[in-house]
Design a protein around this motif. Structure first.
Motif, PDB file in Angstrom:
ATOM      1  N   GLU A  40       0.861  -1.081   0.044  1.00 48.03           N
ATOM      2  CA  GLU A  40      -0.023   0.111   0.071  1.00 48.03           C
ATOM      3  C   GLU A  40       1.100   1.186   0.113  1.00 48.03           C
ATOM      4  O   GLU A  40       0.633   2.056  -0.729  1.00 48.03           O
ATOM      5  CB  GLU A  40      -0.787  -0.008   1.197  1.00 48.03           C
ATOM      6  N   GLY A  41       1.994   1.137   0.695  1.00 46.64           N
ATOM      7  CA  GLY A  41       2.907   2.339   0.739  1.00 46.64           C
ATOM      8  C   GLY A  41       3.650   2.495  -0.401  1.00 46.64           C
ATOM      9  O   GLY A  41       3.743   4.025  -0.832  1.00 46.64           O
ATOM     10  N   LEU A  42       3.743   1.682  -1.181  1.00 40.51           N
ATOM     11  CA  LEU A  42       4.382   1.722  -2.523  1.00 40.51           C
ATOM     12  C   LEU A  42       3.403   2.345  -3.435  1.00 40.51           C
ATOM     13  O   LEU A  42       3.827   3.246  -4.321  1.00 40.51           O
ATOM     14  CB  LEU A  42       4.920   0.392  -2.965  1.00 40.51           C
ATOM     15  N   PHE A  43       2.340   1.791  -3.376  1.00 40.53           N
ATOM     16  CA  PHE A  43       1.223   2.261  -4.342  1.00 40.53           C
ATOM     17  C   PHE A  43       1.143   3.905  -3.985  1.00 40.53           C
ATOM     18  O   PHE A  43       0.894   4.644  -5.084  1.00 40.53           O
ATOM     19  CB  PHE A  43      -0.082   1.616  -4.115  1.00 40.53           C
ATOM     20  N   PHE A  44       0.667   4.451  -2.888  1.00 35.57           N
ATOM     21  CA  PHE A  44       0.696   5.796  -2.309  1.00 35.57           C
ATOM     22  C   PHE A  44       1.954   6.597  -2.968  1.00 35.57           C
ATOM     23  O   PHE A  44       1.650   7.615  -3.371  1.00 35.57           O
ATOM     24  CB  PHE A  44       0.198   5.782  -0.993  1.00 35.57           C
ATOM     25  N   ALA A  45       3.101   5.833  -2.699  1.00 39.67           N
ATOM     26  CA  ALA A  45       4.499   6.668  -3.244  1.00 39.67           C
ATOM     27  C   ALA A  45       4.064   6.946  -4.620  1.00 39.67           C
ATOM     28  O   ALA A  45       4.670   8.039  -5.009  1.00 39.67           O
ATOM     29  CB  ALA A  45       5.465   5.973  -2.649  1.00 39.67           C
ATOM     30  N   ILE A  46       3.901   5.929  -5.471  1.00 31.59           N
ATOM     31  CA  ILE A  46       3.889   6.198  -6.797  1.00 31.59           C
ATOM     32  C   ILE A  46       2.483   7.297  -7.159  1.00 31.59           C
ATOM     33  O   ILE A  46       3.088   8.224  -8.046  1.00 31.59           O
ATOM     34  CB  ILE A  46       3.348   4.910  -7.522  1.00 31.59           C
ATOM     35  N   TRP A  47       1.831   7.229  -6.669  1.00 36.76           N
ATOM     36  CA  TRP A  47       0.477   8.305  -6.724  1.00 36.76           C
ATOM     37  C   TRP A  47       0.841   9.544  -6.324  1.00 36.76           C
ATOM     38  O   TRP A  47       0.989  10.777  -7.036  1.00 36.76           O
ATOM     39  CB  TRP A  47      -0.717   7.743  -6.029  1.00 36.76           C
ATOM     40  N   ASN A  48       1.415   9.736  -5.045  1.00 37.44           N
ATOM     41  CA  ASN A  48       1.835  10.976  -4.646  1.00 37.44           C
ATOM     42  C   ASN A  48       3.054  11.558  -5.663  1.00 37.44           C
ATOM     43  O   ASN A  48       3.054  12.723  -5.912  1.00 37.44           O
ATOM     44  CB  ASN A  48       2.267  10.622  -3.164  1.00 37.44           C
ATOM     45  N   GLU A  49       3.915  10.731  -6.042  1.00 43.78           N
ATOM     46  CA  GLU A  49       5.109  11.458  -7.174  1.00 43.78           C
ATOM     47  C   GLU A  49       4.301  11.852  -8.153  1.00 43.78           C
ATOM     48  O   GLU A  49       4.850  12.652  -8.705  1.00 43.78           O
ATOM     49  CB  GLU A  49       6.039  10.291  -7.301  1.00 43.78           C
ATOM     50  N   TYR A  50       3.406  11.061  -8.668  1.00 47.88           N
ATOM     51  CA  TYR A  50       2.638  11.540  -9.778  1.00 47.88           C
ATOM     52  C   TYR A  50       1.941  12.819  -9.788  1.00 47.88           C
ATOM     53  O   TYR A  50       2.021  13.924 -10.363  1.00 47.88           O
ATOM     54  CB  TYR A  50       1.676  10.519 -10.428  1.00 47.88           C
ATOM     55  N   GLN A  51       1.261  12.962  -8.716  1.00 51.20           N
ATOM     56  CA  GLN A  51       0.559  14.293  -8.199  1.00 51.20           C
ATOM     57  C   GLN A  51       1.650  15.450  -7.993  1.00 51.20           C
ATOM     58  O   GLN A  51       1.118  16.529  -8.777  1.00 51.20           O
ATOM     59  CB  GLN A  51      -0.263  14.058  -6.886  1.00 51.20           C
ATOM     60  N   HIS A  52       2.639  15.134  -7.284  1.00 48.00           N
ATOM     61  CA  HIS A  52       3.692  16.182  -7.288  1.00 48.00           C
ATOM     62  C   HIS A  52       4.152  16.884  -8.537  1.00 48.00           C
ATOM     63  O   HIS A  52       4.293  17.897  -8.628  1.00 48.00           O
ATOM     64  CB  HIS A  52       4.462  15.812  -6.176  1.00 48.00           C
ATOM     65  N   ASP A  53       4.233  15.612  -9.455  1.00 46.92           N
ATOM     66  CA  ASP A  53       5.005  15.884 -10.749  1.00 46.92           C
ATOM     67  C   ASP A  53       4.030  16.828 -11.675  1.00 46.92           C
ATOM     68  O   ASP A  53       4.335  17.872 -12.107  1.00 46.92           O
ATOM     69  CB  ASP A  53       5.323  15.014 -11.420  1.00 46.92           C
ATOM     70  N   GLN A  54       2.718  16.534 -11.470  1.00 48.59           N
ATOM     71  CA  GLN A  54       1.626  16.999 -12.173  1.00 48.59           C
ATOM     72  C   GLN A  54       1.456  18.607 -11.654  1.00 48.59           C
ATOM     73  O   GLN A  54       1.360  19.612 -12.545  1.00 48.59           O
ATOM     74  CB  GLN A  54       0.280  16.537 -12.084  1.00 48.59           C
TER      75      GLN A  54
END
Length: 190
Positions: A40-54
């Motif tokens: 779950e932490g890995l999934f959220f890290a990917i999502w959060n990186e995407y959001q920050h990049d956006q």
């Protein structure tokens, strides 16, 4: 993170195992757990990186537009939507991961918080004489953007994605135009 993104996007969260991600990444399971508490932490890290990049891409695009003299808030909002959708194509595996397949518990809450931040930020850009119409336009835009991200990510190639983004921007511009046509609260000047 790349191996996990590919797995989440192709087979979903539930079917993805950390062991398979480790093999694909050429890493050990222990190394993954060293950096991420759990799947779950890995999934959220990917999502959060995407959001920050956006968000970074949008800030950069808006600063450039403002430096070029664009001050119309509705134009800036349309630009931010265009930038976000272009970023959805670039990170299409993350979008598929989050919009197409199953997600971990709590992800809908995380996405809801991101949507609330988007609404707050853009409510200021689209203030109109009719606050209910502003809210309706923002809600319609938010729902459309989420669905459009999934559609852009599903495009066969970059050309198709670019064409879809252009059409989507026209729709967003039309929604914003509804606000610009408000003459007085509760009345549309059609």
């Amino acid at each position: 993170m790349t191996a996990a993104t590919e797995a989440f996007a192709s087979i979903g969260y539930a079917k993805t195992s950390i062991a398979e991600v480790a093999v694909t990444a050429g890493a050990s399971v222990g190394l993954i757990y060293y950096h991420f508490k759990n799947k779950e932490g890995l999934f959220f890290a990917i999502w959060n990186e995407y959001q920050h990049d956006q968000e970074r891409k949008i800030r950069t695009a808006l600063r450039a537009a403002q430096d070029d003299g664009v001050t119309e808030r509705s134009q800036l909002l349309v630009l931010s939507v265009r930038t976000y959708l272009a970023g959805a194509w670039e990170a299409r595996l993350v979008v598929r991961m989050a919009h197409v397949n199953d997600t971990p518990p709590g992800f809908n809450d995380e996405r809801s918080l991101a949507n609330q931040r988007w609404m707050r930020r853009n409510r200021r850009l689209l203030e109109s004489a009719d606050p209910y119409l502003t809210e309706a336009v923002l809600v319609a835009m938010l729902a459309s953007i989420g669905a459009l991200c999934g559609a852009v990510a599903a495009c066969a190639d970059q050309e198709a994605a670019a064409e879809l983004i252009e059409r989507a921007v026209r729709v967003v511009h039309g929604l914003v135009g509804v606000l610009e046509s408000v003459d007085e609260p509760g009345r549309l000047d059609l």
